[in-house]
Enzyme design. Structure first.
Site, short mmCIF file in Angstrom:
data_model
loop_
_atom_site.label_atom_id
_atom_site.label_comp_id
_atom_site.label_asym_id
_atom_site.label_seq_id
_atom_site.Cartn_x
_atom_site.Cartn_y
_atom_site.Cartn_z
N ASP A 103 1.27 -1.48 0.25
CA ASP A 103 0.06 0.07 -0.07
C ASP A 103 0.88 1.26 0.36
OD1 ASP A 103 -1.57 2.07 0.33
OD2 ASP A 103 -3.16 0.50 1.68
N SER A 151 -6.63 4.29 -1.39
CA SER A 151 -6.90 2.78 -1.57
C SER A 151 -8.16 2.30 -1.51
CB SER A 151 -6.81 2.93 -0.09
OG SER A 151 -5.05 2.79 0.31
N THR A 204 -7.83 -2.05 2.26
CA THR A 204 -7.05 -2.22 1.29
C THR A 204 -7.90 -3.97 1.73
OG1 THR A 204 -5.50 -1.67 0.52
CG2 THR A 204 -5.70 -3.84 -0.21
N HIS A 354 2.42 9.75 3.74
CA HIS A 354 1.27 10.19 4.08
C HIS A 354 2.44 10.60 5.63
CE1 HIS A 354 -1.94 9.76 2.48
NE2 HIS A 354 -2.32 8.16 2.73
N HIS A 527 -1.86 11.01 -1.81
CA HIS A 527 -1.34 10.37 -2.86
C HIS A 527 -1.07 11.12 -4.59
CE1 HIS A 527 -5.08 6.96 -0.81
NE2 HIS A 527 -3.74 7.83 -0.49
#
Length: 620
Positions: A103, A151, A204, A354, A527
């Site tokens: 991820d 995500s 996820t 992040h 992102h």
């Protein structure tokens, strides 16, 4: 000709009248251009040469024929040493599928980590990560609502092989649930499992075993994952964090909005339950597991690997959980004609992105690389056909292994040794600072508003002493010992002291300090739209994923490898029939499902919609 000067090759060669006569005839033929009438004498040597030549031609033809037949068989049957295969374009035989998600890991994450590892351990520059040897392609990641996915939409592309809006947990823009590869695998008779280092209710893992209109409905997700699901129980094994969503809000450490006890619900549905390191160790790396199993080892997320390694007696690692899951599912399917589907996520690579924390990032990628290697080892020694496919849902942080610190033209450097000096994550140091400050009262940051002077009091002296103590604590314990920073400026320390009134949380300040010194750059705390890598244990089996692909192509491969077309259709039909019964949470408006679009609407437009996406809450 003198003695001893015989012509070359004449020594030991017999002569005869016949050979002399033949020589004369051959000379006449050369001079006149007329053929001799001397009949040719084809001896044994001649016919031996003809025979060898004919055999060589025949052998070559046979090799070519066998090569063509073998190549055709490989393309149609695809046999493997473990016994599975393909027939008429469809898979046959028992097989296992392990899908790994890194991820938030983009290509630069690999560059950063590879160089860090080489530098920290003194390895040569051609020593690479395990992942590097298994790269086969890249994936495009956009969602239906934005060129930059979250995500949830990214994982929906994997689980359902369809695009959806940011925030969707296996729900499509038309608000219908879509059947997932895990649900279809369970219906087809496969065993199923999820292993993560974040909350098991995070986007996820949720996208494989739950359906809600928005990812923030984690209370709904928890219940669905343990069997309160339109299809019944679809999971056999759950390992990760997120215990707070399984505990009633009447208990400590709960984060539920209601008083439901989801742990009790899990036990009612047949799950065995473990919640600490002792319980995990009792699983004996999968040889002592009673399925179905749910293991929740942290209230929220399992700590970053850079911190977890110092708390190994409390939290299992991603590699340990992955190995336990593999062995448990292998044992459970020993006597079955079906194998298992397991999703393993290196969840907190994303969180490090992040937080713009390069030290946390490299240790998360290394932990994922270790787990990837363990899966490869399992597949090598297992006697059942299996394949590993790994990719990322998106890149996080806009990471760059370069940073311009001043207006002047930059030097071409970045310094991995700075990261090697860090022993804790920025997040962990922010928690330590918060706890230390809780016992000290510090005046708020000067706002620039002038107030009338007043006589110095004992309280003023106490506050100044407390501030000096805090400065020393920050300088020595947090910065020098925690980040390996020995040259903090007064401005940086003052900013940390008054971080409660700073636009950035303390974790961002710590991360920026180490990033600047390492000259690691970041473009966002969110992102990015960069393409991400695709990896596999078997490039031949995963040939459809070679090159540059859409993320939905990954989802298509997962269902096709397990031959789940019919089961996906059946599951989706059943979910649609039950999709209007309110089990997917609050229905969202078009502004969320449709998204903002990709048209410029002015700078500094603040985030709208659900969730803040900041590290103070749950990273997206």
């Amino acid at each position: 000709m003198a003695r001893g000067e015989e012509p070359l090759f004449s020594q030991g060669r017999p002569s005869s009248d016949h050979s002399n006569e033949r020589s004369v005839e051959e000379e006449d033929a050369l001079l006149t251009g007329q053929r001799t009438n001397q009949p040719r004498n084809y001896g044994w040597a001649f016919w031996r040469e003809v025979g060898l030549f004919a055999w060589a031609v025949i052998a070559t033809v046979l090799v070519i024929i066998f090569a063509v037949l073998f190549s055709h068989q490989q393309q149609t049957s695809k046999p493997t040493p473990s016994g599975g295969g393909w027939k008429d374009g469809r898979p046959t035989g028992k097989r296992n599928l392990i899908f790994m998600v890194s991820d938030g890991m983009g290509p630069t994450s690999l560059s950063l980590t590879r160089t860090f590892r080489q530098t920290e351990t003194g390895l040569p520059i051609d020593d690479v990560l395990v992942l590097d040897d298994h790269l086969i392609g890249t994936s495009r990641t956009r969602s239906t609502s934005s060129l930059i996915t979250d995500s949830a939409a990214g994982a929906t592309a994997f689980s359902c092989a369809q695009k959806s809006y940011n925030g969707a947990i296996s729900v499509l823009p038309n608000r219908n649930p879509c059947g997932t590869v895990l649900e279809a695998a369970k219906r087809a008779g496969y065993m199923t499992g999820l292993v993560v280092t974040t909350r098991i209710t995070d986007a996820t893992p949720a996208c494989f075993a739950a359906h809600v209109n928005h990812r923030e409905e984690e209370d709904y997700i928890a219940a669905q994952e343990v069997g309160e699901h339109p299809l019944g129980r679809v999971l056999d094994l759950i390992l990760g964090g997120g215990r707070c969503h399984f505990l009633p809000n009447t208990t400590d450490h709960s984060c539920r909005k209601d008083d439901r006890n989801i742990v009790d619900l899990a036990k009612k549905n047949g799950f065995s339950y473990v919640s600490d390191r002792k319980g995990f160790d009792g699983l004996n790396f999968g040889t002592n597991v009673k399925l179905p199993l749910v293991g929740l080892f942290a209230d929220t997320d399992i700590p970053y690997e850079i911190d977890r390694r110092n708390m190994n007696d409390i939290y299992p690692s991603l590699d340990e959980m992955a190995r336990t899951a593999l062995e448990a599912l292998k044992a459970a399917t020993e006597d079955s004609d079906k194998g298992f589907f397991l999703m393993i996520e290196g969840s907190r690579i994303d969180h490090a992105g992040h937080g713009n924390d390069p030290a946390a990032q490299v240790h998360e990628v290394l932990a994922y690389d270790d787990a990837f290697a363990s899966v490869l080892e399992f597949l090598d020694r297992d006697d059942v056909e299996g394949v590993l496919v790994g990719t990322s849902d998106h890149e996080t942080g806009g990471l760059a292994t370069a940073r311009q610190l001043h207006d002047s033209y930059p030097e071409y450097h970045w310094f991995p040794t700075v990261l090697a000096n860090a022993s804790h994550s920025a997040e962990n140091l922010a928690y330590q600072l918060r706890d230390h400050q809780a016992g000290h009262h510090i005046s708020p940051l000067d706002t620039g508003i002038k107030t009338p002077p007043r006589p110095r009091s004992k309280q003023d002296a106490a506050e100044e002493e407390a501030e000096e103590d805090l400065k020393s604590y920050i300088r020595t314990t947090l910065l020098s010992n925690g980040l390996g920073i020995s040259d903090p400026t007064d401005a940086e320390i003052n900013r940390l002291i008054h971080s409660s009134s700073d636009p950035w949380p303390a974790s961002y300040i710590f991360a920026d300090m180490i990033s600047r010194r390492a000259q690691v750059g970041w473009t966002t705390h969110g992102h990015s739209a960069v393409d991400v890598n695709i990896y596999t244990s078997d490039p031949e089996q995963a040939r459809p994923l070679q090159g540059n692909r859409e993320n939905t192509d990954v989802g298509k491969f997962l269902r096709e490898y397990l031959d789940l077309k019919d089961e996906v259709e059946s599951v989706t039909k059943e979910l649609k029939e039950k999709g209007k019964e309110g089990w997917m949470g609050k229905v969202l408006g078009e502004e969320v499902v449709g998204g903002r679009g990709d048209h410029y609407e002015g700078d500094f437009r603040k985030r709208d919609g659900l969730g803040c996406g900041c590290l103070g809450g749950h990273a997206y």
